[in-house]
Write a protein that holds these residues in place. Sequence first.
Motif, PDB file in Angstrom:
ATOM      1  N   UNK A  11       0.999  -1.194  -0.164  1.00 48.77           N
ATOM      2  CA  UNK A  11       0.019  -0.546  -0.469  1.00 48.77           C
ATOM      3  C   UNK A  11       1.070   1.311   0.258  1.00 48.77           C
ATOM      4  N   UNK A  12       1.613   1.084   0.601  1.00 47.33           N
ATOM      5  CA  UNK A  12       2.870   2.449   1.074  1.00 47.33           C
ATOM      6  C   UNK A  12       3.148   2.510  -0.326  1.00 47.33           C
ATOM      7  N   UNK A  13       4.004   1.545  -1.123  1.00 49.90           N
ATOM      8  CA  UNK A  13       4.717   1.691  -2.187  1.00 49.90           C
ATOM      9  C   UNK A  13       3.562   2.405  -3.567  1.00 49.90           C
ATOM     10  N   UNK A  14       2.180   1.070  -3.307  1.00 49.51           N
ATOM     11  CA  UNK A  14       1.279   2.273  -4.416  1.00 49.51           C
ATOM     12  C   UNK A  14       1.585   3.646  -3.909  1.00 49.51           C
ATOM     13  N   UNK A  15       1.509   3.849  -3.069  1.00 46.23           N
ATOM     14  CA  UNK A  15       1.250   5.147  -2.199  1.00 46.23           C
ATOM     15  C   UNK A  15       1.929   6.218  -2.611  1.00 46.23           C
ATOM     16  N   UNK A  16       3.608   5.890  -2.845  1.00 46.87           N
ATOM     17  CA  UNK A  16       4.322   6.707  -3.115  1.00 46.87           C
ATOM     18  C   UNK A  16       5.316   6.440  -4.539  1.00 46.87           C
ATOM     19  N   UNK A  17       5.077   5.418  -5.596  1.00 43.05           N
ATOM     20  CA  UNK A  17       5.461   5.280  -6.611  1.00 43.05           C
ATOM     21  C   UNK A  17       4.217   5.930  -7.677  1.00 43.05           C
ATOM     22  N   UNK A  18       2.820   5.341  -7.256  1.00 40.29           N
ATOM     23  CA  UNK A  18       1.341   5.378  -7.992  1.00 40.29           C
ATOM     24  C   UNK A  18       1.588   7.337  -8.345  1.00 40.29           C
ATOM     25  N   UNK A  19       2.103   7.947  -7.773  1.00 39.58           N
ATOM     26  CA  UNK A  19       1.992   9.690  -8.161  1.00 39.58           C
ATOM     27  C   UNK A  19       3.016  10.020  -8.835  1.00 39.58           C
ATOM     28  N   UNK A 145      -4.541   6.847  -0.165  1.00 35.83           N
ATOM     29  CA  UNK A 145      -5.780   7.749  -0.638  1.00 35.83           C
ATOM     30  C   UNK A 145      -5.610   8.988  -0.779  1.00 35.83           C
ATOM     31  N   UNK A 146      -5.568   9.565   0.699  1.00 35.56           N
ATOM     32  CA  UNK A 146      -4.524  11.159   0.352  1.00 35.56           C
ATOM     33  C   UNK A 146      -3.295  11.543  -0.371  1.00 35.56           C
ATOM     34  N   UNK A 147      -2.049  10.529  -0.400  1.00 35.10           N
ATOM     35  CA  UNK A 147      -1.907  10.599  -1.281  1.00 35.10           C
ATOM     36  C   UNK A 147      -1.139  10.477  -3.029  1.00 35.10           C
ATOM     37  N   UNK A 148      -2.482  10.025  -3.085  1.00 35.83           N
ATOM     38  CA  UNK A 148      -3.042   9.320  -4.487  1.00 35.83           C
ATOM     39  C   UNK A 148      -3.650  10.668  -4.796  1.00 35.83           C
TER      40      UNK A 148
END
Length: 477
Positions: A11-19, A145-148
């Motif tokens: 989840x944290x990986x998605x929040x970092x890489x997706x943005x 959710x907030x990061x993305x």
Amino acid sequence: MFKKLFKDTVIYGIATVLPRVMTLLLTRLYVNKLDTTDFGIYSGLFVYLILGNVILSYGMETAFFRFMNRGEARDKVQSTALTSLLMSSLLFLVVAYLLRNSIAAWLNYEVEYIVFGILILVLDTLVVIPFAWLRNQGKSYWYAFLKVGNTTVNLLFNIYFLSILPSEELAMGGGVAYIFLANLIASLLTFIALLPVYLKIRLGFSYVLWKPMMLYAYPVLLAGIAFAINEGFDRVFLRMLLPEDTADATIGVYSACYKMGVFMNLFVSAYRLGIEPFFFSNAQDKNAPKYYARITEYFVVFGGGILLFFTVFTNVFKWVLIPNPAYWEALWIVPIILLANFCLGIYNNLSVWYKVTDRTRFGAIISLLGMGITVIFNLALIPLLSYKGAALTTLITYAAMMSISYYYGQKLYPIPYNLKVLKVFLGISVIGSFLQFYLFKLNLFVGILLLLLYTVLAYVVLSPNPFQSNQKRKRVS
């Protein structure tokens, strides 16, 4: 426990890489809608935002995690950290706004851009501890959710301002202002969404606790400043050392082509998010150095393949990321920046020695040495080579940091790296990339042949010996 760790890592990986992936869409939008000068102005200003974020947060996020998990009164830790950043941010807001005209004159930018920058910096700093609190509470979904969501809002408003509104505004230089306005809206909405965290933490301040927190955060601040300068201050030096009438346009083409290095960055970031928990969880294992050596071997082999792949297909990916031919004159830097980011990734791997032995001061020292190299070589090379000098300086800096970390690491925490494999794959990928780009001029036939040879060699080195396996099977039968 491990299931939750894996879930949170994903989840944290998605929040970092997706943005970061979504910012590729922003880059494409910017180079299509802005001329090179306006994009250069935006890129130059963004460097100050990166440095400002580091200074205004002054390592308090790291101190928050350290003190929350070492037996201190948790309520006091979180309220002291939150109050500290709130008060310093409000003080910065007042002083910077009063001095906005002086700052604009000093940096030679429009006052409007400076005001946008001040507000964005303050709002982004005010959510540092709330985001850290979400992570510490295990609220990974809300964090992601907030990061993305922040990046999504920023992207959508950029599309609206730059693609839907009348183009006359962009022609008058309004494009840069719209970019900062979209960023400001995203930051404001994120801050509003995190206001309930302020109510849960509550304000409070303990000087007795704040003092050791600041002492702990100080090296983190120094390392952060050094990283910000290493990563972005080449734009500042370009603007300072090149003729005023061409500097912003040069920064524009340089920054756009620099973005091609994001492909290596994504690989390095995703890898680091996945592997760092393994580094620390296995630090006490007697075989840990062997594990670290093998992991680094895999990283270099795969990273070398990525370097070669994106160099070979530069003419394809330029249409994906920077489809405006006005920016292509700086494509010369692409292999240099890809290799520089590759060296940074190797440095992150090699740096496991000071992380698992609690010698983190070495990280700050190496970063500061890198900062010195950045300043010296930018001042020396940019007047001679323009943006090519800035790109070469980035490579020299990260290669030097990589080498310094390896040298001291082998003295203080020896790791049995297979230097033969590392040198072979690093050498093949670097030499192959440079020959393909600068000598063969991105000839696809030559490039694909190089990729095939590299892939076969990687398969032979990394996979189990098929002949040995067959012999074992025969003996068993």
